[in-house]
Design an enzyme around this catalytic site. Structure first.
Site, PDB file in Angstrom:
ATOM      1  CG  HIS A 115      -6.944  -8.186  11.835  1.00  0.00           C
ATOM      2  ND1 HIS A 115      -7.154  -7.524  13.009  1.00  0.00           N
ATOM      3  CD2 HIS A 115      -5.884  -7.599  11.245  1.00  0.00           C
ATOM      4  CE1 HIS A 115      -6.240  -6.575  13.144  1.00  0.00           C
ATOM      5  NE2 HIS A 115      -5.461  -6.597  12.098  1.00  0.00           N
ATOM      6  CD  GLU A 148      -9.754   0.996  10.778  1.00  0.00           C
ATOM      7  OE1 GLU A 148      -9.669   0.166  11.688  1.00  0.00           O
ATOM      8  OE2 GLU A 148      -8.941   1.049   9.820  1.00  0.00           O
ATOM      9  NE  ARG A 163     -30.809  -7.266  21.017  1.00  0.00           N
ATOM     10  CZ  ARG A 163     -30.275  -8.438  21.312  1.00  0.00           C
ATOM     11  NH1 ARG A 163     -29.453  -9.020  20.472  1.00  0.00           N
ATOM     12  NH2 ARG A 163     -30.570  -9.032  22.454  1.00  0.00           N
ATOM     13  CG  MET A 165     -10.180  -2.938   9.524  1.00  0.00           C
ATOM     14  SD  MET A 165      -8.856  -4.078   9.098  1.00  0.00           S
ATOM     15  CE  MET A 165      -8.348  -4.618  10.714  1.00  0.00           C
ATOM     16  CB  THR A 169      -4.439  -1.268   0.696  1.00  0.00           C
ATOM     17  OG1 THR A 169      -5.272  -0.926   1.809  1.00  0.00           O
ATOM     18  CG2 THR A 169      -4.671  -0.237  -0.374  1.00  0.00           C
ATOM     19  CG  ASP A 178      -7.209   0.456   4.295  1.00  0.00           C
ATOM     20  OD1 ASP A 178      -7.977  -0.355   4.840  1.00  0.00           O
ATOM     21  OD2 ASP A 178      -6.104   0.785   4.782  1.00  0.00           O
ATOM     22  N   GLY A 202       0.824  -1.201   0.000  1.00  0.00           N
ATOM     23  CA  GLY A 202       0.000   0.000   0.000  1.00  0.00           C
ATOM     24  C   GLY A 202       0.861   1.255   0.000  1.00  0.00           C
ATOM     25  CG  ASP A 203      -0.335   4.795   2.169  1.00  0.00           C
ATOM     26  OD1 ASP A 203      -0.545   3.684   2.698  1.00  0.00           O
ATOM     27  OD2 ASP A 203      -0.499   5.866   2.770  1.00  0.00           O
ATOM     28  N   GLY A 204       2.350   2.986   2.342  1.00  0.00           N
ATOM     29  CA  GLY A 204       3.575   2.928   3.149  1.00  0.00           C
ATOM     30  C   GLY A 204       4.681   2.216   2.385  1.00  0.00           C
TER      31      GLY A 204
HETATM   32  O1  F6P Z   1      -4.336  -0.795   5.964  1.00  0.00           O
HETATM   33  C1  F6P Z   1      -5.019  -1.999   6.166  1.00  0.00           C
HETATM   34  C2  F6P Z   1      -5.571  -2.086   7.562  1.00  0.00           C
HETATM   35  O2  F6P Z   1      -6.288  -3.301   7.670  1.00  0.00           O
HETATM   36  C3  F6P Z   1      -6.442  -0.903   7.984  1.00  0.00           C
HETATM   37  O3  F6P Z   1      -7.732  -0.953   7.449  1.00  0.00           O
HETATM   38  C4  F6P Z   1      -6.367  -1.042   9.486  1.00  0.00           C
HETATM   39  O4  F6P Z   1      -6.565   0.201  10.115  1.00  0.00           O
HETATM   40  C5  F6P Z   1      -4.972  -1.524   9.712  1.00  0.00           C
HETATM   41  O5  F6P Z   1      -4.527  -2.118   8.513  1.00  0.00           O
HETATM   42  C6  F6P Z   1      -4.840  -2.536  10.834  1.00  0.00           C
HETATM   43  O6  F6P Z   1      -3.515  -2.866  10.995  1.00  0.00           O
HETATM   44  P1  F6P Z   1      -2.986  -4.024  11.960  1.00  0.00           P
HETATM   45  O7  F6P Z   1      -3.058  -5.306  11.196  1.00  0.00           O
HETATM   46  O8  F6P Z   1      -1.580  -3.613  12.251  1.00  0.00           O
HETATM   47  O9  F6P Z   1      -3.860  -4.042  13.167  1.00  0.00           O
END
Ligand code: F6P
Length: 382
Positions: free
Chosen positions: A304, A254, A194, A201, A157, A159, A134-136
């Protein structure tokens, strides 16, 4: 003129004649996601079958290049991988080599260790590095490219927030998972009258919440790009009840936050620049709804589950095409580029332009307007 020959040879991108390539490497960086193995398979098969290159897998993201953790990847090693989740190479979303934690004399400080990566890359006799992430990961890949490593990127990603590409692989699988969760929550919400709040995420982008919310028939969708007003959410839920719908489904990204408020973290970002871990907004929203409407609320956090398991058919195909096209970029000498999806075509773009800006949901765009036209509230006045 090619990008490489146009650059400064000393510390800038290095030229390698594609015809002389013998040995390429691949690594997966950042959080895992469905489709990583399909990219590896596509790349390895195209590299072996079309070009006869040797492929080396780097384990645990860039850490593997720091510690020389490698495995050979032959066509047999990637057999059947298109269906397998996670990454056979391992990955890491901690320990950025541009800002790497080093322990000395009982203290931890941060250091740029990319020179060590470059030295190991050369020691391993590698010609090109394929970075899948991803971007990182792409920011690190760009830095390594500028320091002389011929790099090709593949965007990943759940995201879907990486610039330039229309879609990243993994996203479709995550949306499918969140949609299925919403379908399941519907039955309980309806039976027990409810309010069910699902947290998904997406980090600073609301793509998963928005598309899963539309596909899963949510009544409220909250995303970071549209700061929300709790009174509007509660009025919407109360109006539904008055009309006979005694349940409501809320999907919240989130990274969503209330107007004038802030994001909620499970672990706050560190003062040293270490990223935080988002989490907890669903609980907060559910509590507000209980207080303001007196209705019974429950919370589900998908976590996850969205990143795990087998990729959808869409992601298998996209990831496979990305892997095959990454080999083509190498053969064309397009170092510093990333494969991307434009419409239905796989194209290439500068990694540099992909990391310039996150691809966020347009609050006035068609997808948000579609949600609102369906009677879904985004927690803002309409
Ligand atoms: O970037 C992918 C992602 O799943 C995000 O949606 C989430 O905030 C983050 O990674 C969670 O990271 P980790 O696996 O370190 O908890």
């Amino acid at each position: 003129m090619s990008k490489q020959s146009a650059s400064t040879p000393k510390s800038g991108p290095k030229m390698i004649d594609p015809k002389k390539i013998k040995r390429i490497a691949v690594l997966t960086g950042g959080g895992d996601c469905p489709g990583l193995n399909a990219v590896i398979r596509g790349l390895v098969r195209a590299a072996r079958i079309e070009h006869n290159w040797e492929v080396i897998g780097i384990q645990d993201g860039f850490d593997g290049l720091l510690d020389n953790l490698t495995i050979p990847l032959k066509a047999m090693d990637v057999r059947g991988l298109q269906a397998r989740g996670g990454t056979i190479l391992g990955t890491s979303n901690r320990g950025n080599p541009l800002h790497y934690p080093v322990k000395e004399g009982g203290h931890v400080y941060f250091k740029d260790v990319t020179d060590r990566i470059i030295a190991n890359f050369n020691k391993l006799n590698l010609d090109v590095l394929v970075a899948v992430g991803g971007d990182g990961t792409m920011k690190i890949a760009q830095a390594l490219f500028e320091k002389g490593i011929p790099v090709v990127g593949v965007p990943k990603t759940i995201d879907n927030d990486l610039g330039v590409t229309d879609v990243t692989f993994g996203y479709n699988s995550a949306v499918a998972c969140a949609t299925l969760a919403l379908d399941r929550l519907h039955t309980t919400a309806e039976s027990h009258h409810r309010i069910l709040v699902l947290e998904v995420m997406g980090r600073d982008c609301g793509w998963i919440a928005l598309e899963a919310g539309i596909a899963g028939g949510a009544d409220v969708i909250l995303i970071p790009e549209v700061p929300f007003d709790c009174n509007i959410i509660c009025d919407h839920i109360s109006a539904r009840k008055k009309k006979g719908s005694r349940f409501s489904i809320v999907v919240v990204a989130e990274g969503a936050f209330p107007q004038g408020g802030r994001k909620i973290y499970e672990k706050e970002p560190g003062a040293d620049g270490t990223p935080g871990r988002l989490g907890g907004i669903a609980r907060w929203v559910a509590d507000q709804i209980s207080v303001l409407t007196s209705l019974e609320t429950r919370v589900a956090v998908l976590g996850h589950l969205q990143r795990g398991g087998s990729p959808t058919t869409y992601d298998r195909i996209l990831a496979t095409r990305f892997g095959v096209e990454a080999a083509r970029l190498i053969a064309d000498g397009k170092y510093g580029d990333m494969v991307c999806l434009k419409g239905r075509q796989i194209k290439a773009a500068d990694i540099k332009s992909a990391i310039k800006k996150l691809k966020r949901v347009n609050p006035e765009g068609q997808m948000v307007k579609t949600a609102e036209a369906l009677g879904i509230t985004m927690g803002r006045p309409q």
